[in-house]
Enzyme design. Structure first.
Site, mmCIF file in Angstrom:
data_model
loop_
_atom_site.group_PDB
_atom_site.id
_atom_site.type_symbol
_atom_site.label_atom_id
_atom_site.label_comp_id
_atom_site.label_asym_id
_atom_site.label_seq_id
_atom_site.Cartn_x
_atom_site.Cartn_y
_atom_site.Cartn_z
ATOM 1 N N ARG A 83 0.852 -1.193 0.000
ATOM 2 C CA ARG A 83 0.000 0.000 0.000
ATOM 3 C C ARG A 83 0.887 1.242 0.000
ATOM 4 N NH1 ARG A 83 -2.206 3.149 4.743
ATOM 5 N NH2 ARG A 83 -3.981 4.321 3.965
ATOM 6 N N HIS A 127 -3.096 10.874 0.861
ATOM 7 C CA HIS A 127 -2.504 10.695 2.182
ATOM 8 C C HIS A 127 -1.896 12.038 2.589
ATOM 9 C CE1 HIS A 127 -0.979 7.380 5.064
ATOM 10 N NE2 HIS A 127 -0.677 8.534 5.634
ATOM 11 N N GLU A 172 -7.512 8.408 6.365
ATOM 12 C CA GLU A 172 -7.769 9.099 7.632
ATOM 13 C C GLU A 172 -8.274 10.533 7.477
ATOM 14 O OE1 GLU A 172 -4.358 8.783 10.212
ATOM 15 O OE2 GLU A 172 -4.548 6.606 10.372
ATOM 16 N N ASN A 296 -7.098 1.780 10.084
ATOM 17 C CA ASN A 296 -5.797 2.073 10.688
ATOM 18 C C ASN A 296 -6.004 2.072 12.197
ATOM 19 O OD1 ASN A 296 -5.001 2.451 8.068
ATOM 20 N ND2 ASN A 296 -4.617 4.641 8.260
ATOM 21 N N TYR A 298 -4.098 1.865 15.971
ATOM 22 C CA TYR A 298 -2.875 1.941 16.790
ATOM 23 C C TYR A 298 -3.149 1.685 18.267
ATOM 24 C CZ TYR A 298 -0.521 3.440 12.612
ATOM 25 O OH TYR A 298 -0.007 3.455 11.346
ATOM 26 N N GLU A 362 -3.333 -0.173 8.260
ATOM 27 C CA GLU A 362 -2.171 0.224 9.055
ATOM 28 C C GLU A 362 -2.309 -0.328 10.463
ATOM 29 O OE1 GLU A 362 -1.213 4.422 9.305
ATOM 30 O OE2 GLU A 362 -1.672 4.740 7.186
HETATM 31 C C1 GBH Z 1 -1.269 7.157 10.789
HETATM 32 O O1 GBH Z 1 -1.868 8.154 11.521
HETATM 33 C C2 GBH Z 1 -0.903 7.715 9.464
HETATM 34 O O2 GBH Z 1 -1.781 7.273 8.447
HETATM 35 C C3 GBH Z 1 0.521 7.479 9.070
HETATM 36 O O3 GBH Z 1 0.854 8.331 8.014
HETATM 37 C C4 GBH Z 1 1.406 7.694 10.282
HETATM 38 O O4 GBH Z 1 2.767 7.657 9.970
HETATM 39 C C5 GBH Z 1 1.080 6.613 11.270
HETATM 40 O O5 GBH Z 1 -0.278 6.597 11.563
HETATM 41 C C6 GBH Z 1 1.858 6.726 12.575
HETATM 42 O O6 GBH Z 1 1.549 7.921 13.226
HETATM 43 O O7 GBH Z 1 -7.380 10.531 20.797
HETATM 44 O O8 GBH Z 1 -6.371 12.513 19.785
HETATM 45 O O9 GBH Z 1 -5.017 10.881 20.754
HETATM 46 C C7 GBH Z 1 -2.291 7.778 12.812
HETATM 47 C C8 GBH Z 1 -2.957 8.961 13.456
HETATM 48 C C9 GBH Z 1 -2.711 9.054 15.786
HETATM 49 C C10 GBH Z 1 -4.879 9.188 14.767
HETATM 50 C C11 GBH Z 1 -3.352 8.791 17.107
HETATM 51 C C12 GBH Z 1 -5.507 8.965 16.084
HETATM 52 C C13 GBH Z 1 -5.245 9.287 18.416
HETATM 53 C C14 GBH Z 1 -6.302 10.319 18.543
HETATM 54 N N1 GBH Z 1 -3.559 8.606 14.718
HETATM 55 N N2 GBH Z 1 -4.615 9.439 17.124
HETATM 56 S S1 GBH Z 1 -6.284 11.110 20.068
#
Ligand code: GBH
Length: 473
Positions: A83, A127, A172, A296, A298, A362
């Site tokens: 991707r 992106h 996103e 995505n 995390y 992701e």
């Molecule tokens: C992704 O964004 C991106 O698509 C990618 O480009 C990037 O490198 C990767 O992740 C790593 O960062 O409740 O305000 O704390 C992830 C973005 C970050 C969105 C954490 C949600 C938590 C929201 N995410 N965030 S908050």
């Protein structure tokens, strides 16, 4: 490290898609080459204070020149899917009008290189690198940008559509709208909640218009990728978690997959600039049938009721809600490590939006990696005969990925229609406001020499792909 709850070997369904992900501005470099125009990230990263240590994407991983080496690396890992994103300002340097053939040529070469190595390309059309000329005309806060995006999608499909089956419109949109136009920690760095709600709507509209155009042009599959996370409330009640869930998750899920906005979002947006930008018929455009929802994931978000607390800068309407700091293990981003959140999320999505297939587009983590430079290693087996110098012992990342894959497997066992998993990221890269300080790659990049070194996690992932599953824990 957290290894989830499963303990026996987990085999994934036949045809499960294994891959890795990147994004154009984070890896390509060559920012001023072959006619590429400036994007909002070029502008934003050059303003002191916006990105750690003044880092920019000018060179990044130099992938624009090293793509063939990078595809060989992918093939060595056994990836079935890759991707990447298409830089809009390479294709249309001012966002609209004149097409830059050299920009299309690059993605044409990349797609051919991937297919030549048996790797399926999964392009994402946006992106976050909006052409600066479109930002100057109002950016995503302006409705016209949605139409320009659909035109861009059609131009790219016209060139690659004979070889690309699955097309993802946006990555996103919550981040693009609320970090770009509300908290201002991402490009274009605006701090205007009303503009952010307009941007969110116009991103969704752009998704719908592009999905329609792609489908009309014969695209086999159309996808939308969202950042999604369970919102968990500590203490009494659930109203606060529900509000954050509406803003972060359902603001995008419900229009795209059900054709309506959540009531809470309409009520909050009405208090931040009004709803005049939402026109009759827009939700029908946004609610195009799509084949895949890209996820995505995390970490979960943890919130609690806190009377008197001001709104989070990225979440207008969250007065009285505290975003709680993590209490357990975290990554180098200080993000909590909570694999069970992925299972919860996948099960919920397949229950609430059963008509769409799911793909993890992701998942991954930054850790404090150290290159051990003194050993030559023929990466046990081979990367097309390349002897790799050095190694990175990233057991913490292996633990993170293992835990999340066990969670994904548990979700499949519980009935979730999960089709594949793409790790973020193939390469260490430009981590937005954090610059090159945060390393998410399964392949280490020495940013001085551009040397690529597969980390232990890359070799571990190769083994997962080869056996289509995880060994017994
Ligand atoms: C992704 O964004 C991106 O698509 C990618 O480009 C990037 O490198 C990767 O992740 C790593 O960062 O409740 O305000 O704390 C992830 C973005 C970050 C969105 C954490 C949600 C938590 C929201 N995410 N965030 S908050």
């Amino acid at each position: 490290t957290s290894r989830g709850s499963g303990s026996s070997a987990s085999v994934f369904p036949d045809g499960f898609v294994w891959g890795a992900a990147t994004a154009a501005y984070q890896i390509e470099g060559a920012a001023a080459e072959d006619g590429r125009g400036p994007s909002i990230w070029d502008t934003f990263s050059k303003v002191p204070g916006n990105v750690a240590d003044g880092h920019t994407g000018d060179v990044a991983c130099d992938h624009y020149h090293r793509y063939a080496e990078d595809v060989r690396l992918m093939a060595g890992l056994g990836l079935a899917a890759y991707r990447f994103s298409v830089a809009w300002p390479r294709i249309l340097p001012t966002g609209a009008g004149r097409v830059n053939a050299a920009g299309l040529d690059f993605y044409d070469r990349l797609v051919d290189e991937l297919l030549g190595h048996g790797i399926t390309p999964y392009p994402t059309l946006y992106h976050w690198d909006l052409p600066q000329a479109l930002e100057d005309a109002g950016g995503w806060a302006a409705r016209d940008t949605a139409h320009r995006f659909a035109d861009f999608a059609a131009v790219v499909h016209d060139r690659l559509g004979d070889r690309v089956g699955t097309w993802t419109t946006l990555n996103e949109p919550w981040v693009a709208a609320f970090l770009g136009y509300c908290s201002g920690v991402h490009a274009p760095g605006r701090r205007d909640p009303a503009a952010a709600f307009r941007a969110a709507h116009h991103l969704l509209l752009g998704h719908g218009l592009a999905a329609w155009a792609l489908r009309a042009a014969g695209a086999a599959e159309v996808a939308l990728t969202l950042n999604l996370a369970p919102v968990i409330q500590s203490g009494d009640g659930h109203e606060e978690a529900a509000r954050v869930d509406a803003l972060m998750n359902r603001q995008f899920l419900d229009p795209a997959l059900r054709g309506r906005y959540p009531e809470e979002v309409l009520e909050i947006a009405a208090r931040h600039g009004g709803l005049g930008h939402i026109r009759d018929g827009d939700l029908a455009v946004i609610h195009q049938p799509i084949d895949l929802l890209g996820i995505n994931y995390y970490n979960p978000s943890f919130v609690s009721a806190a009377p008197g607390e001001p709104a989070n800068p990225a979440f207008p309407g969250t007065e009285g809600i505290r975003f709680d700091p993590p209490t357990g293990p975290t990554t180098a981003m200080d993000w909590p490590i909570e694999p069970s959140g992925l299972e919860t999320l996948l099960v919920r999505l397949s229950r609430d939006y059963p008509e769409v297939g799911l793909l993890v587009t992701e998942n991954g983590a930054a850790f404090d990696d150290h290159l051990v430079d003194d050993a030559d290693r023929d990466a046990d087996g081979d990367f097309d005969g390349d002897v790799v110098k050095g190694t990175v012992h990233d057991d913490d990342r292996i633990g993170y990925l293992d835990g999340h894959l066990r969670a994904a497997h548990a979700a499949i066992s519980a009935g979730a229609d999960l089709r594949g998993y793409l790790v973020w990221s193939l390469l260490d890269n430009f981590e937005w406001a954090y610059g090159y300080h945060k390393r998410f790659g399964i392949v280490y990049i020495d940013f001085e020499t551009q040397r690529r070194v597969p980390k232990d996690s890359a070799l571990w992932y190769r083994d997962v792909i080869e056996r289509n599953g995880l060994r017994s824990a």
